[in-house]
Write a protein that holds these residues in place. Sequence first.
Motif, PDB file in Angstrom:
ATOM      1  N   SER A   1       0.839  -1.203   0.000  1.00 16.58           N
ATOM      2  CA  SER A   1       0.000   0.000   0.000  1.00 16.58           C
ATOM      3  C   SER A   1       0.873   1.251   0.000  1.00 16.58           C
ATOM      4  O   SER A   1       2.001   1.250   0.496  1.00 16.58           O
ATOM      5  CB  SER A   1      -0.927   0.004   1.217  1.00 16.58           C
TER       6      SER A   1
ATOM      7  N   SER B   1      -3.472   9.240   2.628  1.00 21.51           N
ATOM      8  CA  SER B   1      -4.048   9.388   3.963  1.00 21.51           C
ATOM      9  C   SER B   1      -5.576   9.364   3.947  1.00 21.51           C
ATOM     10  O   SER B   1      -6.203   9.333   5.010  1.00 21.51           O
ATOM     11  CB  SER B   1      -3.570  10.694   4.604  1.00 21.51           C
ATOM     12  N   GLU B   2      -6.190   9.376   2.771  1.00 20.76           N
ATOM     13  CA  GLU B   2      -7.648   9.384   2.670  1.00 20.76           C
ATOM     14  C   GLU B   2      -8.139   7.998   2.273  1.00 20.76           C
ATOM     15  O   GLU B   2      -7.644   7.402   1.316  1.00 20.76           O
ATOM     16  CB  GLU B   2      -8.102  10.423   1.641  1.00 20.76           C
ATOM     17  N   PHE B   3      -9.140   7.518   3.013  1.00 20.68           N
ATOM     18  CA  PHE B   3      -9.590   6.148   2.798  1.00 20.68           C
ATOM     19  C   PHE B   3     -10.130   5.903   1.387  1.00 20.68           C
ATOM     20  O   PHE B   3      -9.824   4.862   0.781  1.00 20.68           O
ATOM     21  CB  PHE B   3     -10.640   5.761   3.837  1.00 20.68           C
TER      22      PHE B   3
ATOM     23  N   SER C   1      -7.359   5.138  -0.787  1.00 21.27           N
ATOM     24  CA  SER C   1      -6.780   3.832  -0.477  1.00 21.27           C
ATOM     25  C   SER C   1      -7.591   2.709  -1.116  1.00 21.27           C
ATOM     26  O   SER C   1      -7.027   1.734  -1.631  1.00 21.27           O
ATOM     27  CB  SER C   1      -6.714   3.623   1.038  1.00 21.27           C
ATOM     28  N   LEU C   2      -8.918   2.834  -1.070  1.00 23.13           N
ATOM     29  CA  LEU C   2      -9.773   1.836  -1.712  1.00 23.13           C
ATOM     30  C   LEU C   2      -9.503   1.792  -3.208  1.00 23.13           C
ATOM     31  O   LEU C   2      -9.385   0.704  -3.802  1.00 23.13           O
ATOM     32  CB  LEU C   2     -11.247   2.152  -1.441  1.00 23.13           C
TER      33      LEU C   2
ATOM     34  N   THR D   1      -5.879  -3.202   5.728  1.00 22.11           N
ATOM     35  CA  THR D   1      -4.749  -2.280   5.729  1.00 22.11           C
ATOM     36  C   THR D   1      -4.440  -1.822   7.141  1.00 22.11           C
ATOM     37  O   THR D   1      -5.339  -1.489   7.918  1.00 22.11           O
ATOM     38  CB  THR D   1      -5.007  -1.061   4.822  1.00 22.11           C
TER      39      THR D   1
ATOM     40  N   TYR E   1      -2.815   2.993   8.864  1.00 22.94           N
ATOM     41  CA  TYR E   1      -3.352   4.188   9.504  1.00 22.94           C
ATOM     42  C   TYR E   1      -3.290   4.124  11.025  1.00 22.94           C
ATOM     43  O   TYR E   1      -3.464   3.073  11.625  1.00 22.94           O
ATOM     44  CB  TYR E   1      -4.824   4.382   9.118  1.00 22.94           C
TER      45      TYR E   1
ATOM     46  N   THR F   1     -14.773   8.238  11.011  1.00 27.36           N
ATOM     47  CA  THR F   1     -13.916   7.902   9.877  1.00 27.36           C
ATOM     48  C   THR F   1     -14.390   6.600   9.267  1.00 27.36           C
ATOM     49  O   THR F   1     -15.237   5.897   9.829  1.00 27.36           O
ATOM     50  CB  THR F   1     -12.450   7.780  10.324  1.00 27.36           C
ATOM     51  N   HIS F   2     -13.829   6.257   8.109  1.00 32.49           N
ATOM     52  CA  HIS F   2     -14.164   4.996   7.461  1.00 32.49           C
ATOM     53  C   HIS F   2     -13.447   3.846   8.160  1.00 32.49           C
ATOM     54  O   HIS F   2     -12.220   3.835   8.255  1.00 32.49           O
ATOM     55  CB  HIS F   2     -13.742   5.023   5.991  1.00 32.49           C
TER      56      HIS F   2
ATOM     57  N   GLY G   1     -14.190   0.787   7.027  1.00 25.67           N
ATOM     58  CA  GLY G   1     -14.104  -0.118   5.889  1.00 25.67           C
ATOM     59  C   GLY G   1     -14.882   0.462   4.736  1.00 25.67           C
ATOM     60  O   GLY G   1     -15.590   1.466   4.879  1.00 25.67           O
TER      61      GLY G   1
ATOM     62  N   ARG H   1      -9.969  -1.276   7.507  1.00 25.52           N
ATOM     63  CA  ARG H   1      -8.878  -0.752   8.326  1.00 25.52           C
ATOM     64  C   ARG H   1      -8.603  -1.721   9.464  1.00 25.52           C
ATOM     65  O   ARG H   1      -9.513  -2.091  10.214  1.00 25.52           O
ATOM     66  CB  ARG H   1      -9.242   0.619   8.883  1.00 25.52           C
TER      67      ARG H   1
END
Length: 592
Positions: A183, A188-190, A193-194, A213, A216, A223-224, A226, A239
């Motif tokens: 990764s 830094s933003e979910f 990342s997805l 992942t 983080y 926050t997310h 998943g 996450r």
Amino acid sequence: MMRFRLTSLLIATLVLGLAGASIGRAAVVVIANRTKARVDFTVLAPDGKAQPHAIAPGDLLPLGVTGDVKISLPGEAGPRQSTLRANSIYLMVDRDGRPEPVRLDLPDEPPSSEAPSSETPKDVARLQRTGVIPVKLLVDDDEPAVRRIWEKRLRERLDEASDIFEQHCRIRFKVVAVETWDSDDTISEFPKSLREFELEVKPGPAQLAIGFTSQYKIPNGRTHLGGTRGPLHSHVLIREWSQHITHSERVEVLVHELGHVLGAAHTADPRSVMRPTLGDRRSHARSFRIGFDPLNTFIMYLFAEELRTGKAKGFGQLSPATKRRLRAAYAVLARQLPKDKTAEQYTKRLARPSGLKLVPLANRNTLVGAASVVVGEILEAAEQNEGQLQGDRLTEYYVRRAAAAAAKSPPEVAANAFLLALTVGLDDSLLLRNNPVLGRMFQQIEPDERRGLRLAVLGAPTMRKRRDLAQHFAVSCGLTVLLESRGAEMAGILKEIVDCQRGGAFSFSDFSADLAGVTFATRVRQGKISLETLAKSFTVDDYLPSPAGLIDVGSWEKFIEAYGSPDDDRFLQQRTAIRRQILALPGYAEGK
């Protein structure tokens, strides 16, 4: 300009590896216990055998059925019988100290056509079979544990999640591969990342990749935990934090995201794993049960049933009756959480056709060469025209020249070469050329240098005095070669739906040109319209009906209100009326 989102049409649909025999009239009854005591009841099977069941307070039970069923509830004066309608949700409520099933009404649901089951015990037994979704488990390079540790941990968590899904919709998730991926630590933003996970990881040999992942730290506030992109998406990202998240919360996040993969949407029910905000410590309570609410259980069961029995391979291929039931359930969920758009988005997904698939092309190299020659003829025709012919007459001129050139091609590719050449030769956009699936073929048919020459002299060929209708007609000709007639028509419908959902309109005049192009291409490929006839006498008016009287539906909400979906009888009636107009034209009458 024609805004044709072809890329989205050709993304492979996730096909679930579901085991189980096909069975007709498979349905579900979801029974939820809303009393404060355990509810015992007996299902009276068609063969006369009694099947006892019990539901704890706050719990629920989905029953796989083949029609309306009778249940028996104990009472002081003796057993009380009730008939439960197939494909329905019932809440057990307390009435004068005894449980009573109350049916949950859903808006605009299809009328009941289910009769008491006459299936054999063998057929009923098939309803209990469990489907299996193959999964690839992955962790990223920030996972601190060694593989032996993290693989055992994640396999056990997925097993726990599978137990929950098996109880609710008879689906399990089976690990068939375990891998790692690198990764990007700068992200830094979910959501990003997805997206990175989707680009870097291929699900094969499974159908679903689940990534965990660990890069983080826990941020403050919401926050997310998943994410995925909804029903039948191929990737889920979770996450994975080591010390601050409890085991029950980890299981909840995984079940929540897998619920989205099976069609579940957010609910206002605080007891449901599909509540919008997890990590709220609810699962810490000893009495808390990780499970789904009645509406989402109903949704997942119906969705999984059609996947499991092979009736559908995607949201767009569900039966019309199932789609209507799902839309009704999503409507209730949307009203519960008016600011949450998940149910609304899934309703839109139901309206999108799916399953588009490229067909194998015989004699591909010969076909590409022949189509290239025909496009060269269109270029030469444009150079010779020198701006004399315009509009519809210009289109007729190009089609006649292309047909004459294609007639000289090898017979086995002549018709397809002509149709692909029309798609290339009458189009001035980059959408087909830039498509990752089709682009290479169209670039072979017309290299960039020759395309530049053609566009410089092409002019603006129209049909019924509209440039966009000529493009719709021509693109549908090529798509009929590549996707067959049904796929090409679905592509046209999807394009209009996407426009409608993005603030544009569903244009029935555009759709009419799509249908006309599909009909024209089908007749040419069948030999019912000869290239020789087209070379001598093609006219726009003979092959495309006037758009007069066809309206544009100016918003997605208005389209749903007026036509429901492409499976709705109201839409199908409009399609039939347009098709009758097309077939009544002289060009198609001669080809009958």
